[in-house]
Design a protein around this motif. Structure first.
Motif, mmCIF file in Angstrom:
data_model
loop_
_atom_site.group_PDB
_atom_site.id
_atom_site.type_symbol
_atom_site.label_atom_id
_atom_site.label_comp_id
_atom_site.label_asym_id
_atom_site.label_seq_id
_atom_site.Cartn_x
_atom_site.Cartn_y
_atom_site.Cartn_z
ATOM 1 N N ASP A 42 103.767 1.893 37.317
ATOM 2 C CA ASP A 42 104.177 0.988 38.392
ATOM 3 C C ASP A 42 102.976 0.230 38.924
ATOM 4 N N GLN A 43 103.240 -0.979 39.390
ATOM 5 C CA GLN A 43 102.231 -1.788 40.069
ATOM 6 C C GLN A 43 102.834 -2.277 41.381
ATOM 7 N N SER A 44 102.011 -2.330 42.415
ATOM 8 C CA SER A 44 102.449 -2.892 43.688
ATOM 9 C C SER A 44 101.230 -3.456 44.406
ATOM 10 N N ALA A 45 101.488 -4.162 45.468
ATOM 11 C CA ALA A 45 100.384 -4.754 46.233
ATOM 12 C C ALA A 45 100.753 -4.788 47.706
ATOM 13 N N SER A 46 99.736 -4.687 48.549
ATOM 14 C CA SER A 46 99.908 -4.856 49.992
ATOM 15 C C SER A 46 99.597 -6.302 50.335
ATOM 16 N N VAL A 47 100.371 -6.857 51.270
ATOM 17 C CA VAL A 47 100.194 -8.253 51.665
ATOM 18 C C VAL A 47 100.002 -8.323 53.175
ATOM 19 N N ASP A 48 99.037 -9.141 53.589
ATOM 20 C CA ASP A 48 98.782 -9.367 55.011
ATOM 21 C C ASP A 48 98.547 -10.857 55.222
ATOM 22 N N ASP A 49 99.318 -11.475 56.083
ATOM 23 C CA ASP A 49 99.206 -12.913 56.361
ATOM 24 C C ASP A 49 99.330 -13.762 55.096
ATOM 25 N N GLY A 50 100.232 -13.363 54.205
ATOM 26 C CA GLY A 50 100.457 -14.127 52.985
ATOM 27 C C GLY A 50 99.413 -13.950 51.907
ATOM 28 N N GLU A 51 98.472 -13.032 52.091
ATOM 29 C CA GLU A 51 97.411 -12.774 51.117
ATOM 30 C C GLU A 51 97.490 -11.331 50.635
ATOM 31 N N ILE A 52 97.277 -11.135 49.333
ATOM 32 C CA ILE A 52 97.227 -9.772 48.793
ATOM 33 C C ILE A 52 95.928 -9.120 49.241
ATOM 34 N N THR A 53 96.063 -7.942 49.837
ATOM 35 C CA THR A 53 94.892 -7.228 50.350
ATOM 36 C C THR A 53 94.534 -5.991 49.534
ATOM 37 N N ASP A 54 95.507 -5.486 48.761
ATOM 38 C CA ASP A 54 95.286 -4.229 48.058
ATOM 39 C C ASP A 54 96.211 -4.151 46.851
ATOM 40 N N PHE A 55 95.654 -3.891 45.672
ATOM 41 C CA PHE A 55 96.424 -3.709 44.446
ATOM 42 C C PHE A 55 96.562 -2.215 44.196
ATOM 43 N N ARG A 56 97.786 -1.766 43.880
ATOM 44 C CA ARG A 56 98.029 -0.337 43.673
ATOM 45 C C ARG A 56 98.682 -0.105 42.314
ATOM 46 N N VAL A 57 98.297 0.990 41.664
ATOM 47 C CA VAL A 57 98.911 1.386 40.402
ATOM 48 C C VAL A 57 99.290 2.859 40.436
ATOM 49 N N ASN A 58 100.347 3.156 39.715
ATOM 50 C CA ASN A 58 100.765 4.524 39.468
ATOM 51 C C ASN A 58 100.656 4.681 37.956
ATOM 52 N N VAL A 59 99.718 5.514 37.492
ATOM 53 C CA VAL A 59 99.469 5.636 36.055
ATOM 54 C C VAL A 59 99.726 7.060 35.575
ATOM 55 N N LYS A 60 100.024 7.158 34.291
ATOM 56 C CA LYS A 60 100.128 8.454 33.624
ATOM 57 C C LYS A 60 98.980 8.537 32.643
ATOM 58 N N ILE A 61 98.176 9.584 32.779
ATOM 59 C CA ILE A 61 97.008 9.781 31.943
ATOM 60 C C ILE A 61 97.281 10.952 30.998
ATOM 61 N N THR A 62 97.106 10.700 29.703
ATOM 62 C CA THR A 62 97.341 11.716 28.684
ATOM 63 C C THR A 62 96.000 12.242 28.179
ATOM 64 N N PHE A 63 95.901 13.568 28.096
ATOM 65 C CA PHE A 63 94.666 14.164 27.587
ATOM 66 C C PHE A 63 94.999 15.355 26.688
ATOM 67 N N GLU A 64 94.065 15.654 25.809
ATOM 68 C CA GLU A 64 94.248 16.748 24.866
ATOM 69 C C GLU A 64 93.747 18.053 25.481
ATOM 70 N N VAL A 65 94.545 19.085 25.332
ATOM 71 C CA VAL A 65 94.172 20.415 25.797
ATOM 72 C C VAL A 65 93.572 21.150 24.605
ATOM 73 N N LYS A 66 92.328 21.597 24.756
ATOM 74 C CA LYS A 66 91.637 22.286 23.643
ATOM 75 C C LYS A 66 91.475 23.742 23.936
#
Length: 66
Positions: A42-66
């Motif tokens: 997912d991606q989202s952003a915060s807006v204040d006075d018509g300007e984007i102030t903060d970009f946000r992401v929700n990510v899934k990170i895959t890693f190998e278990v050794k």
């Protein structure tokens, strides 16, 4: 056979969604080894006075278990 695990990470940036994604991976890499991929769920952003102030992401990170 490889065993993979997926974690969900939330991150933000004042610059871009790409920068927020890089920050999520960098932060996860401090405690998680063998990261193989990142999926931006997912991606989202915060807006204040018509300007984007903060970009946000929700990510899934895959890693190998050794």
């Amino acid at each position: 056979m490889a065993v993979l695990k997926v974690i969900e990470v939330l991150a933000n940036s004042e610059q871009s969604w790409e920068d927020a994604t890089k920050k999520a991976v960098a932060h996860a890499a401090k405690s998680v080894k063998h990261i193989k991929s990142v999926y931006v769920q997912d991606q989202s952003a915060s807006v204040d006075d018509g300007e984007i102030t903060d970009f946000r992401v929700n990510v899934k990170i895959t890693f190998e278990v050794k």
